[in-house]
Design a protein around this motif. Structure first.
Motif, PDB file in Angstrom:
ATOM      1  N   HIS A  24      -7.563  -9.863   2.081  1.00  0.00           N
ATOM      2  CA  HIS A  24      -7.083  -9.062   3.211  1.00  0.00           C
ATOM      3  C   HIS A  24      -7.689  -9.538   4.520  1.00  0.00           C
ATOM      4  O   HIS A  24      -7.058  -9.466   5.570  1.00  0.00           O
ATOM      5  CB  HIS A  24      -7.351  -7.569   2.973  1.00  0.00           C
TER       6      HIS A  24
ATOM      7  N   ARG B 132       0.045  -4.585   4.891  1.00  0.00           N
ATOM      8  CA  ARG B 132      -0.716  -4.704   3.660  1.00  0.00           C
ATOM      9  C   ARG B 132      -2.217  -4.579   3.931  1.00  0.00           C
ATOM     10  O   ARG B 132      -2.936  -3.888   3.211  1.00  0.00           O
ATOM     11  CB  ARG B 132      -0.407  -6.052   2.993  1.00  0.00           C
ATOM     12  N   ALA B 135      -2.975  -0.903   4.457  1.00  0.00           N
ATOM     13  CA  ALA B 135      -2.904  -0.165   3.192  1.00  0.00           C
ATOM     14  C   ALA B 135      -4.142  -0.464   2.348  1.00  0.00           C
ATOM     15  O   ALA B 135      -4.776   0.439   1.790  1.00  0.00           O
ATOM     16  CB  ALA B 135      -1.640  -0.551   2.444  1.00  0.00           C
ATOM     17  N   ASP B 136      -4.457  -1.713   2.304  1.00  0.00           N
ATOM     18  CA  ASP B 136      -5.613  -2.178   1.560  1.00  0.00           C
ATOM     19  C   ASP B 136      -6.885  -1.461   2.022  1.00  0.00           C
ATOM     20  O   ASP B 136      -7.637  -0.924   1.217  1.00  0.00           O
ATOM     21  CB  ASP B 136      -5.761  -3.684   1.811  1.00  0.00           C
ATOM     22  N   GLN B 138      -7.152   1.310   3.632  1.00  0.00           N
ATOM     23  CA  GLN B 138      -7.095   2.744   3.298  1.00  0.00           C
ATOM     24  C   GLN B 138      -7.443   2.973   1.836  1.00  0.00           C
ATOM     25  O   GLN B 138      -8.259   3.834   1.509  1.00  0.00           O
ATOM     26  CB  GLN B 138      -5.697   3.293   3.601  1.00  0.00           C
ATOM     27  N   SER B 139      -6.844   2.174   0.969  1.00  0.00           N
ATOM     28  CA  SER B 139      -7.071   2.387  -0.464  1.00  0.00           C
ATOM     29  C   SER B 139      -8.512   2.052  -0.844  1.00  0.00           C
ATOM     30  O   SER B 139      -9.033   2.557  -1.833  1.00  0.00           O
ATOM     31  CB  SER B 139      -6.087   1.555  -1.290  1.00  0.00           C
ATOM     32  N   ARG B 140      -9.145   1.208  -0.084  1.00  0.00           N
ATOM     33  CA  ARG B 140     -10.529   0.886  -0.376  1.00  0.00           C
ATOM     34  C   ARG B 140     -11.489   1.863   0.308  1.00  0.00           C
ATOM     35  O   ARG B 140     -12.705   1.711   0.246  1.00  0.00           O
ATOM     36  CB  ARG B 140     -10.867  -0.518   0.105  1.00  0.00           C
ATOM     37  N   GLY B 141     -10.884   2.836   1.004  1.00  0.00           N
ATOM     38  CA  GLY B 141     -11.715   3.811   1.702  1.00  0.00           C
ATOM     39  C   GLY B 141     -12.646   3.177   2.715  1.00  0.00           C
ATOM     40  O   GLY B 141     -13.834   3.462   2.762  1.00  0.00           O
ATOM     41  N   ILE B 147     -10.069   1.518   9.948  1.00  0.00           N
ATOM     42  CA  ILE B 147      -8.713   2.028   9.723  1.00  0.00           C
ATOM     43  C   ILE B 147      -8.003   2.234  11.061  1.00  0.00           C
ATOM     44  O   ILE B 147      -6.855   1.822  11.249  1.00  0.00           O
ATOM     45  CB  ILE B 147      -8.762   3.390   8.984  1.00  0.00           C
TER      46      ILE B 147
END
Lengths: 173, 173
Positions: A24, B132, B135-136, B138-141, B147
């Motif tokens: 990423h 992406r 999103a990445d 966010q999903s990894r907190g 963010i």
DNA sequence: GCCTAAGTTCAAAAATTATTGAAACATCAG
DNA sequence: CTGATGTTTCAATAATTTTTGAACTTAGGC
């Protein structure tokens, strides 16, 4: 996933090893690299900025060098460039000579600074020359068509120069 | 000052000689070269444009090559580039295969075309990648700070893409 | 339909620009 | 002060970009 001794317990690592960029991070770096390319900003500079941009806290010199896998010289020059264009700022902790870098709050403002620094000098330096070219054409009795073009070019240049100071204190976005 | 046979009397010169650029032409060329440099447009391309810009009528291939003193290949590629960005157009005389070139009426429009062709593809290609990356994160907190940055970057990109079509048919200036 | 003027292509050479790394420098903690 | 840490400098090298020129293609006048 982590190589041996990430900045683990209290031991000061004599040669800490850094992870290469994650997918990423690479993706974002590519984006910045391409955008920077349009303005002729070198890859390494864009990479440094991108890394700071996706990182949570400020990063120090060695960290940047390690994660990006580039030379000391490049890091130094890159930071110098970014500093010069007010695109990053440093946080210093007391009790350490080391500086830690993070992106300036507004990317928009950074871009304006960058553009200004490239375009303005060119416009300023061109001013007298363009006027001379026009005067020259007039005195030589050039075609109206050409005079017209050169006149417009001069107007443009002047207007751009007048407009420029308005961008001086770029409001944070 | 003039070399032997400037396009003098009726004889079609088998190898016509062309004058090098005059001081006022050089000055203008320098201006265009510097501006073009900011966008990574090569010197020879800027020179060709500058020459057409200060010339009264349209110029043909050999004339451009001769006055600029550059190679056939460069002239060909330069004209291709300028053509591709709609910065010049050709006038054809009947009874000759030769094309004669002149700048497009609006330099402003030309610049817009040029910019679009550089920036748009980058924005378009980046779109999915940037989403992406967000999103990445966010999903990894990831940290809210990061963010936030990535969200803003995505918004920028989207807005730029929405805005772009408005510049499609650039009104003549 | 040829044949030649007009233009294009592209591999190699030249020019430019970016990166490296080792040596020099600067600063500050001790 | 001093020494080691942190950074900068810059000449050399590597990478990239631009230009060249000769061979090739195309188009259109005759």
């Amino acid at each position: 996933m982590k190589p041996p001794s990430e900045k683990s317990a209290g031991r000061r690592p004599s040669r800490p090893s850094y992870e290469p960029l994650q997918p990423h991070e690479i993706e974002l770096a590519d984006f910045f690299v391409r955008m920077a390319g349009i303005l002729g900003v070198p890859r390494s500079v864009a990479e440094i900025y991108a890394l700071l941009y996706v990182s949570s806290g400020p990063l120090d010199f060695d960290h940047i060098q390690g994660r990006l896998g580039i030379s000391k010289g490049s890091v130094s020059q890159g930071l110098k460039f970014l500093r010069g264009h007010e695109m990053i700022l440093s946080v210093k902790e007391p009790g350490s000579r080391r500086e830690r870098w993070q992106p300036t709050p507004s990317l928009a403002a950074s871009l304006v600074t960058l553009l200004r620094s490239q375009v303005l000098p060119a416009l300023e330096q061109a001013q007298p020359g363009l006027q001379r070219v026009l005067a020259d054409a007039q005195s030589r009795g050039a075609q109206p068509e050409v005079i017209e073009r050169l006149t417009r070019l001069n107007r443009w240049n002047s207007r751009a120069l007048e407009l420029a100071p308005l961008l001086l204190p770029p409001p944070g976005a």
